[in-house]
Design an enzyme around this catalytic site. Structure first.
Site: not given
Length: 298
Positions: A32, A105-106, A224, A280
């Site tokens: 993202m 991530s996403q 995270d 993250h």
């Protein structure tokens, strides 16, 4: 004797060179608010992989340009993104004989969806970094000590997340997973509930395609502050009907009933889980080289 040693050394060097040249092409998908080619993220990873492995690396761009790629990470329907990426891969002749697949991530749940949905492709190793495999149920950096405010925000988001318009147009809503509204989530989630095979009848092809993998690797980040709950990065989540106590993947019904083949992958030692220190996506390249490149990409 010197000639014999020289010949043996030459053989070793040739075999090492061949082993490196046998490395498979790689496809990567950003997260993202990122893009395919940003110099400090995917652009850097792409160049690093190319240099280390001497392989072709395709960094997926969802859209006609970088600007579209950035906006689409927020506002393009997830299912349309999977179809778009599938077509990109199928039209890339350098990937026709198979490749390794990395998601950040996403992009992690997106690359898994690619494996499950995209037909006529060959994926060897699937590797995700900080993915939200079981979805999210919280805001980045929400002040956890103020439980009342956090729970209120969650309820408001949950109410909006499952409306038709939000589901179709807001990417993050499509993997918003309310553990206190499981029935509504399973019924109205346009993306996550499907790729996690939570609806009946289960899609057997999703399980079959994941079981073709050589390895499914998940990397989680211990500190995270972006993903909530962090355990979703290793396919765990909250225990049903509450939002405080989490459970590991192996305790979920998704695992015990093996909706996706994760139990079978685990029992055959093909499901790998790592937890690394840091926030993250904060990993050192030394760790990336030793634990990811050397073990799964060579």
């Amino acid at each position: 004797m010197f000639k014999v040693l020289s010949v043996l050394l030459l053989i070793v060097l040739l075999n090492l060179s061949k082993a490196e040249n046998d490395a498979k092409p790689i496809v990567i998908w950003h997260g993202m608010g990122d893009t395919c080619c940003a110099a400090g993220s995917m652009g850097y990873i792409k160049k690093h992989l190319e240099k280390k492995l001497n392989v072709y690396v395709h960094s997926l761009r969802i859209g006609d340009n970088v600007e579209q790629d950035f906006l689409n990470s927020y506002f393009m329907n997830c299912n349309d993104q999977i179809d778009y990426a599938c077509n990109l891969i199928k039209n890339d002749s350098k990937l026709k004989d198979g490749f390794n697949l990395l998601g950040f991530s996403q992009g992690g749940q997106f690359v898994r969806a690619l494996v499950q949905r995209c037909d006529n492709i060959t994926v060897y190793n699937l590797i995700t970094f900080g993915a939200q495999h079981q979805g999210v149920y919280g805001l980045p950096r929400c002040p956890g000590e103020n439980e009342t405010i956090c729970n209120l925000v969650r309820k408001l988001l949950s109410y909006g997340a499952y409306t038709d318009f939000v589901q179709r147009h807001v990417v993050q809503a499509q993997y918003w997973h309310s553990p206190v509204e499981e029935e509504e989530y399973v019924k109205k989630s346009l993306f996550l509930a499907d790729i996690n095979n939570e609806r009946l009848p289960r899609k057997q092809i999703y399980k079959e395609r994941l079981l073709r993998l050589k390895s499914f690797v998940m990397v989680s980040f211990r500190d995270d502050t972006i993903v909530d709950p962090i355990i979703t990065e290793l396919f765990g989540y909250y225990k049903p009907n509450q939002a405080k106590i989490v459970q590991i993947l192996q305790d979920t019904t998704l695992y015990t009933e093996d909706w996706l083949g994760l139990k079978e992958l685990d029992e055959s030692n093909r499901l790998k889980m790592y937890t690394v220190p840091g926030n993250h996506l904060h990993i050192t390249m030394d760790w990336f080289d030793s634990e990811i490149i050397n073990k799964y990409l060579r």
